[in-house]
Enzyme design. Structure first.
Site, PDB file in Angstrom:
ATOM      1  N   ASP A  64      13.908 -10.476 -15.794  1.00 52.08           N
ATOM      2  CA  ASP A  64      12.650  -9.726 -15.930  1.00 52.08           C
ATOM      3  C   ASP A  64      12.874  -8.330 -15.348  1.00 52.08           C
ATOM      4  O   ASP A  64      13.320  -8.176 -14.208  1.00 52.08           O
ATOM      5  CB  ASP A  64      11.532 -10.464 -15.171  1.00 52.08           C
ATOM      6  CG  ASP A  64      10.174  -9.831 -15.401  1.00 52.08           C
ATOM      7  OD1 ASP A  64       9.310 -10.465 -16.047  1.00 52.08           O
ATOM      8  OD2 ASP A  64       9.950  -8.701 -14.933  1.00 52.08           O
ATOM      9  N   ASP A  89       9.625  -7.372 -21.586  1.00 47.22           N
ATOM     10  CA  ASP A  89      10.617  -7.077 -20.539  1.00 47.22           C
ATOM     11  C   ASP A  89      11.238  -8.321 -19.929  1.00 47.22           C
ATOM     12  O   ASP A  89      11.726  -8.276 -18.814  1.00 47.22           O
ATOM     13  CB  ASP A  89       9.996  -6.195 -19.456  1.00 47.22           C
ATOM     14  CG  ASP A  89       9.138  -6.990 -18.477  1.00 47.22           C
ATOM     15  OD1 ASP A  89       8.570  -8.027 -18.886  1.00 47.22           O
ATOM     16  OD2 ASP A  89       9.048  -6.583 -17.317  1.00 47.22           O
ATOM     17  N   GLU A  90      11.211  -9.437 -20.659  1.00 50.82           N
ATOM     18  CA  GLU A  90      11.773 -10.645 -20.050  1.00 50.82           C
ATOM     19  C   GLU A  90      12.327 -11.618 -21.070  1.00 50.82           C
ATOM     20  O   GLU A  90      11.925 -11.599 -22.237  1.00 50.82           O
ATOM     21  CB  GLU A  90      10.728 -11.338 -19.189  1.00 50.82           C
ATOM     22  CG  GLU A  90       9.538 -11.834 -19.971  1.00 50.82           C
ATOM     23  CD  GLU A  90       8.461 -12.358 -19.041  1.00 50.82           C
ATOM     24  OE1 GLU A  90       8.489 -13.553 -18.728  1.00 50.82           O
ATOM     25  OE2 GLU A  90       7.613 -11.567 -18.618  1.00 50.82           O
TER      26      GLU A  90
HETATM   27  N1  DCP Z   1       1.698  -4.817 -18.856  1.00 44.28           N
HETATM   28  C1  DCP Z   1       0.476  -4.334 -19.319  1.00 44.28           C
HETATM   29  N2  DCP Z   1      -0.707  -4.894 -18.886  1.00 44.28           N
HETATM   30  C2  DCP Z   1      -0.691  -5.921 -17.990  1.00 44.28           C
HETATM   31  C3  DCP Z   1       0.529  -6.438 -17.515  1.00 44.28           C
HETATM   32  C4  DCP Z   1       1.720  -5.849 -17.969  1.00 44.28           C
HETATM   33  O1  DCP Z   1       0.456  -3.398 -20.129  1.00 44.28           O
HETATM   34  N3  DCP Z   1      -1.843  -6.458 -17.569  1.00 44.28           N
HETATM   35  C5  DCP Z   1       2.937  -4.181 -19.311  1.00 44.28           C
HETATM   36  C6  DCP Z   1       3.408  -3.125 -18.333  1.00 44.28           C
HETATM   37  C7  DCP Z   1       4.546  -3.761 -17.602  1.00 44.28           C
HETATM   38  C8  DCP Z   1       5.121  -4.713 -18.646  1.00 44.28           C
HETATM   39  O2  DCP Z   1       4.004  -5.131 -19.445  1.00 44.28           O
HETATM   40  O3  DCP Z   1       5.502  -2.807 -17.167  1.00 44.28           O
HETATM   41  C9  DCP Z   1       5.816  -5.921 -18.046  1.00 44.28           C
HETATM   42  O4  DCP Z   1       4.889  -6.684 -17.299  1.00 44.28           O
HETATM   43  P1  DCP Z   1       5.277  -7.441 -15.966  1.00 44.28           P
HETATM   44  O5  DCP Z   1       4.201  -8.424 -15.708  1.00 44.28           O
HETATM   45  O6  DCP Z   1       6.678  -7.954 -16.051  1.00 44.28           O
HETATM   46  O7  DCP Z   1       5.150  -6.337 -14.810  1.00 44.28           O
HETATM   47  P2  DCP Z   1       6.111  -5.142 -14.417  1.00 44.28           P
HETATM   48  O8  DCP Z   1       7.411  -5.180 -15.141  1.00 44.28           O
HETATM   49  O9  DCP Z   1       5.365  -3.849 -14.540  1.00 44.28           O
HETATM   50  O10 DCP Z   1       6.330  -5.386 -12.867  1.00 44.28           O
HETATM   51  P3  DCP Z   1       7.236  -6.470 -12.125  1.00 44.28           P
HETATM   52  O11 DCP Z   1       8.262  -5.691 -11.345  1.00 44.28           O
HETATM   53  O12 DCP Z   1       6.296  -7.209 -11.226  1.00 44.28           O
HETATM   54  O13 DCP Z   1       7.846  -7.353 -13.161  1.00 44.28           O
HETATM   55 CA    CA Z   2       8.649  -7.049 -15.262  1.00 53.43          CA
HETATM   56 CA    CA Z   3       7.490  -9.590 -17.459  1.00 56.46          CA
END
Ligand code: DCP
Ligand code: CA
Ligand code: CA
Length: 366
Positions: A9, A109-110
């Protein structure tokens, strides 16, 4: 041979992409937002970097509130650019697919991956492979990620969550039980707030407590499928395999117009079947979308696009029909030439029921 399953991720994905593109942002709070356009600041936070999270900013928070929390801390507020993140995601998935036995992307992203064969079931080799995956993503895209390795999907996912940001957690079969036992049951893949409350009502808080619960009690409360899943997850014996296949990231349809034109109405009309095609794709794959794009290919064969991104994913045909004419209207006003072909694309696809795709058996039985 013990199974070796991984989950990768990317860290604070959208915000990290922005940092890579603009290194002067490093060290400052960065917030990537979806602006709804109603008022200047209406909309929500898509994601935030860890600096901004330190001030309590998180995904889904109204932009106004995020700005309040970051006041005086030199924040950078950036408009989300879904197509940019999607292109990077596609490149990374492509590269990962070549490093593992089986790759199953589960979101932008995963991905889960299976490396049982290439490691021969050896968890020391698995750690080295995880390190090379991290290094490869860093080398090609300058991005950090977190990786978990374990004997099941549930264990691997817990591992990557725990490794955040930027780490690797390896949970070998022999250490699985002691790793799982003390963790909160709410951390398990597929256990949301509702299930957590129900478990608490049964006096179950940790994964260890869940693992000791009788199957009949769990099945009575959650049904045979989900109850069975909970027990398997809690003991790290969930057996759902990693299944290859790139998730679709977009659906599109482009048509050659009856004649070259600048009339947005003509383009929209001729795309009517295209809209239906896309709707069919969304329905059959169980997806909703965040972004709709109007595509115009001009008489000089240059391509122009105009997009609208919604705050939350939608799957509604009428929304496409309402949005597309306005997008073509704008396109034709700015294009300066006649259009030869016209198209529609929906992207930012998400599962209708869940944000990340859960295995079929996780869904409550009907
Ligand atoms: N995303 C979004 N709205 C949300 C959750 C996520 O648009 N409610 C988008 C933005 C994030 C991407 O999806 O960058 C990936 O979500 P993740 O839950 O994996 O969160 P992040 O990658 O941002 O943070 P982490 O480091 O906790 O994985
Ligand atoms: Ca992420
Ligand atoms: Ca994710």
């Amino acid at each position: 041979m013990p199974k070796v399953i991984g989950h990768v991720d990317l860290d604070y994905f959208y915000a990290q992409v922005e940092e890579v593109e603009n290194p002067s942002l490093k060290g400052r709070p960065v917030v990537v937002c979806v602006f709804s356009g109603r008022t200047e600041d209406s909309g929500v936070v898509s994601t935030a970097n860890y600096k901004a999270r330190g001030f309590g900013v998180h995904s889904g928070m109204p932009i106004v509130q995020a700005k309040k929390r970051l006041k005086g801390h030199d924040p950078e507020v950036i408009r989300m650019d879904h197509e940019k993140y999607e292109a990077i995601s596609n490149r990374i998935m492509e590269e990962l697919g070549q490093m593992v036995d089986v790759l199953e992307p589960t979101g932008i992203d995963e991905a889960f991956f299976d490396i049982t064969n290439s490691t021969g079931g050896d968890y020391t080799r698995a750690r080295r492979l995880a390190e090379s995956i991290k290094a490869a993503i860093m080398k090609s895209e300058n991005l950090t990620c977190s990786i978990g390795i374990g004997r099941s999907k549930v264990v691997a996912k817990l591992g990557s969550d725990m490794a955040k940001p930027g780490g690797i957690t390896v949970i070998s079969p022999g250490t699985t039980k002691s790793f799982l036992e003390p963790l909160d049951a709410s951390k398990l893949y597929g256990v949301g707030p509702k299930t957590t409350t129900a478990l608490e009502e049964m006096g179950i808080r940790t994964i260890g407590e869940l693992a000791k619960t009788s199957p009949t009690e769990l099945e009575r409360r959650f049904g045979r499928k989900f109850g069975g899943y909970l027990l398997a997850a809690a003991t790290g014996t969930d057996a759902d395999p990693v299944v290859a296949g790139l998730e679709p990231t977009q659906f599109s349809r482009i048509v050659t117009l009856g004649r070259d034109t600048r009339d947005p109405k003509e383009m929209t009309e001729q795309l009517s079947e295209g809209v239906q095609y896309i709707q069919g794709k969304l329905t059959s794959s169980g997806k909703s979308f965040k972004t709709v794009t109007a595509i115009g290919i001009l008489v000089d064969l240059s391509t122009k696009t105009k997009s609208k991104t919604f705050e939350t994913a939608v799957s509604d045909l009428t929304l496409i029909r309402e949005t597309v004419p306005a997008l073509f209207d704008e396109l034709s006003r700015t294009a300066g030439k006649e259009f030869r072909r016209a198209g529609i694309r929906v992207s930012g696809l998400e599962d209708v029921e869940n944000q990340t795709s859960l295995p079929e058996f996780l869904r409550p039985a009907r």
